[in-house]
Write a protein that holds these residues in place. Structure first.
Motif, mmCIF file in Angstrom:
data_model
loop_
_atom_site.group_PDB
_atom_site.id
_atom_site.type_symbol
_atom_site.label_atom_id
_atom_site.label_comp_id
_atom_site.label_asym_id
_atom_site.label_seq_id
_atom_site.Cartn_x
_atom_site.Cartn_y
_atom_site.Cartn_z
ATOM 1 N N THR A 169 74.928 -59.312 47.694
ATOM 2 C CA THR A 169 74.897 -59.025 46.206
ATOM 3 C C THR A 169 75.779 -58.004 45.924
ATOM 4 O O THR A 169 76.016 -56.962 46.918
ATOM 5 N N PRO A 170 76.101 -57.686 44.617
ATOM 6 C CA PRO A 170 76.829 -56.683 44.138
ATOM 7 C C PRO A 170 76.191 -55.205 44.604
ATOM 8 O O PRO A 170 74.822 -55.254 44.503
ATOM 9 N N SER A 171 76.860 -54.411 44.925
ATOM 10 C CA SER A 171 76.306 -53.051 45.137
ATOM 11 C C SER A 171 75.770 -52.198 44.157
ATOM 12 O O SER A 171 76.001 -52.254 43.038
ATOM 13 N N ALA A 172 74.690 -51.379 44.337
ATOM 14 C CA ALA A 172 73.839 -50.899 43.468
ATOM 15 C C ALA A 172 74.696 -49.486 43.017
ATOM 16 O O ALA A 172 75.522 -49.279 43.827
ATOM 17 N N GLU A 173 74.541 -48.960 41.940
ATOM 18 C CA GLU A 173 75.268 -48.057 41.419
ATOM 19 C C GLU A 173 74.569 -46.697 41.666
ATOM 20 O O GLU A 173 75.140 -45.881 42.213
ATOM 21 N N THR A 174 73.152 -46.459 41.877
ATOM 22 C CA THR A 174 72.504 -45.452 42.371
ATOM 23 C C THR A 174 71.504 -45.865 43.458
ATOM 24 O O THR A 174 71.078 -46.957 43.647
ATOM 25 N N TYR A 175 71.241 -44.873 44.342
ATOM 26 C CA TYR A 175 70.355 -44.907 45.609
ATOM 27 C C TYR A 175 69.353 -43.797 45.460
ATOM 28 O O TYR A 175 69.683 -42.742 44.878
ATOM 29 N N PRO A 176 68.220 -44.045 45.841
ATOM 30 C CA PRO A 176 67.216 -42.896 46.076
ATOM 31 C C PRO A 176 67.616 -41.594 46.794
ATOM 32 O O PRO A 176 68.300 -41.582 47.827
ATOM 33 N N GLU A 177 67.448 -40.588 46.323
ATOM 34 C CA GLU A 177 68.201 -39.250 46.703
ATOM 35 C C GLU A 177 67.792 -39.008 48.168
ATOM 36 O O GLU A 177 68.466 -38.391 49.034
ATOM 37 N N GLU A 178 66.292 -39.262 48.464
ATOM 38 C CA GLU A 178 65.784 -39.296 49.684
ATOM 39 C C GLU A 178 66.611 -40.091 50.918
ATOM 40 O O GLU A 178 66.692 -39.557 51.935
ATOM 41 N N HIS A 179 67.285 -41.218 50.304
ATOM 42 C CA HIS A 179 68.071 -42.119 51.280
ATOM 43 C C HIS A 179 69.164 -41.400 51.555
ATOM 44 O O HIS A 179 69.785 -41.389 52.744
#
Length: 446
Positions: A403-413
């Motif tokens: 699937t296409p990559s996400a633009e943002t990820y959780p900061e804790e990750h």
């Protein structure tokens, strides 16, 4: 009440005391726990030194679950080195992303530098993860000492931020969002503990496994064949078929598109060709000529079942008609089969972009055109109506579609992966390549 003590070395001590307990008694307790003489202790609360030994915690506005910083007045801080992997040879084992000095003692920083430059493996890892720090260790000791002090400040700031976040999360036990974040933090701690236990008790699980290759001859031309029981058909690349002189035998009526975890173009099929396996074993074989990269000849399940072959991993050989054909050792493998551990963030980002584009292409190609009303097989779109072929392959033989990559990820990750020693761009690129999965991204970084 409970009070947390953060030392210069990054250690955290939790003590249960009374709010009316005097500071001199607190220091006596810490002397037993932290092995720092009471007369050398400096206690800070909200960056303010607690000086009066007769004053109580309540008088100094210390509330339950507050954090006190403990420093050593003599400035004889010791170096804190986090051990991640078991070391080889003398000296402590150091992870290049977690080298930090507590207190800025130049002598301690110089000891770290000497340890780094005397350990080729550690120096190589440091060049990959923090090239600027590695260059300073080799060429500029003063710059190295300065960078170590900066790393130590960052480590302490991150630890303080983590403790403050824990306090905020525990402030309201009925906040669902806080409970989710606590749950994720606990999960990541369990993952880290699981990895450390595996490194200590099962280090062979982190070793690299070479694929199974054998030497064969096709039409008198030597080829290194990849033995793959997960591939439905025996596959040959067009370049290898051209080299072996059998491209003229390709039946293009069997052309089409192979779909598995990716897509590849099938040029056709060579129905029969003789190959030699070992010294005196000659076999009849059919090849599906398919475009792709990485494998010249893939010895698939059709050939393995037809000749009742046995993959004997104990003897490290392929057994056909009671003939044992030894698998190639690592140095004999083709260049395309050798893993390249040095993957740059740009390559990870390019891989993620390629997978996204391929997924879109797969989606568009799977939609039937309005002019075509005939039923088309799900796995293969045949070039002609005469034949249709279904081919299933493993991820190492076809490009993967995600699937296409996400633009943002959780900061804790992001922060948890940066704690492994990677920079923020490297972490973002790894998360893109892993589709947002933290565990897979961590394996990419390693």
């Amino acid at each position: 009440m409970r009070v947390s003590i953060l030392t210069d070395q990054g250690d955290i001590h939790t003590i249960e005391v009374d709010s009316q307990m005097e500071l001199e008694n607190i220091k006596a307790l810490l002397e037993a726990d932290c092995h720092i003489p009471a007369d050398e202790q400096v206690l800070l609360h909200n960056n303010r030194e607690l000086q009066d030994p007769k004053s109580t915690l309540e008088a100094n506005n210390v509330a339950p679950d507050d954090i006190l910083t403990l420093q050593r007045r003599s400035n004889k801080q010791r170096t804190s080195i986090s051990t991640i992997t078991p070391g080889s040879g003398a000296g402590p084992s150091v992870h290049p992303g977690q080298i930090a000095q507590g207190g800025g003692n130049p002598h301690d920083a110089e000891q770290i530098r000497q340890h780094v430059i005397s350990n080729p493996s550690l120096l190589r890892q440091l060049r990959e993860t923090q090239p600027e720090l590695a260059a300073a260790a080799e060429n500029d000791p003063n710059r190295f000492h300065e960078m170590i002090r900066e790393l130590d400040v960052q480590r302490r700031s991150a630890e303080m931020a983590r403790l403050q976040e824990i306090q905020q999360l525990n402030a309201d036990p009925f906040d669902l969002d806080s409970q989710r974040r606590i749950e994720e933090a606990i999960r990541l701690e369990n993952v880290a503990a699981n990895m450390e236990a595996a490194m200590e008790f099962n280090p062979e699980s982190f070793g690299r496994v070479t694929m199974l290759y054998i030497d064969v001859e096709v039409n008198g031309h030597p080829v290194k064949a990849f033995v793959d029981s997960g591939a439905q058909a025996t596959i040959m690349s067009p370049e290898c078929a051209q080299t072996c002189g059998i491209m003229r035998l390709v039946d293009r009526r069997f052309a089409g598109i192979a779909r598995g975890v990716g897509v590849a173009k099938i040029l056709g099929r060579v129905h029969s060709a003789q190959i030699r396996v070992g010294k005196e074993l000659f076999l009849a074989c059919s090849f599906t000529i398919m475009e792709g990269k990485g494998v010249d000849l893939l010895f698939g399940l059709d050939m393995l079942k037809r000749h009742q072959a046995c993959i004997d991993l104990k003897k490290d050989c392929l057994v056909i008609n009671n003939t044992e054909i030894s698998f190639l050792s690592e140095h004999e493998l083709p260049h395309s089969a050798k893993d390249n551990p040095e993957v740059t963030p740009e390559e990870l980002a390019a891989a993620a972009a390629g997978k996204s584009a391929e997924a879109q292409e797969l989606t568009s190609s799977s939609s039937p055109s309005p002019s075509s009303s005939a039923a088309v097989p799900t796995d293969v779109t045949s070039a002609t109506s005469a034949t249709s072929t279904t081919i299933t392959t493993e991820p190492n033989t076809l490009a993967q579609a995600t699937t296409p990559s996400a633009e943002t990820y959780p900061e804790e990750h992001i922060q948890s992966l940066m704690a492994l020693g990677a920079s923020r761009p490297e972490v973002i690129a790894a998360l893109d390549a892993a589709g947002g999965n933290v565990d897979y991204a961590a394996s990419f970084l390693f």
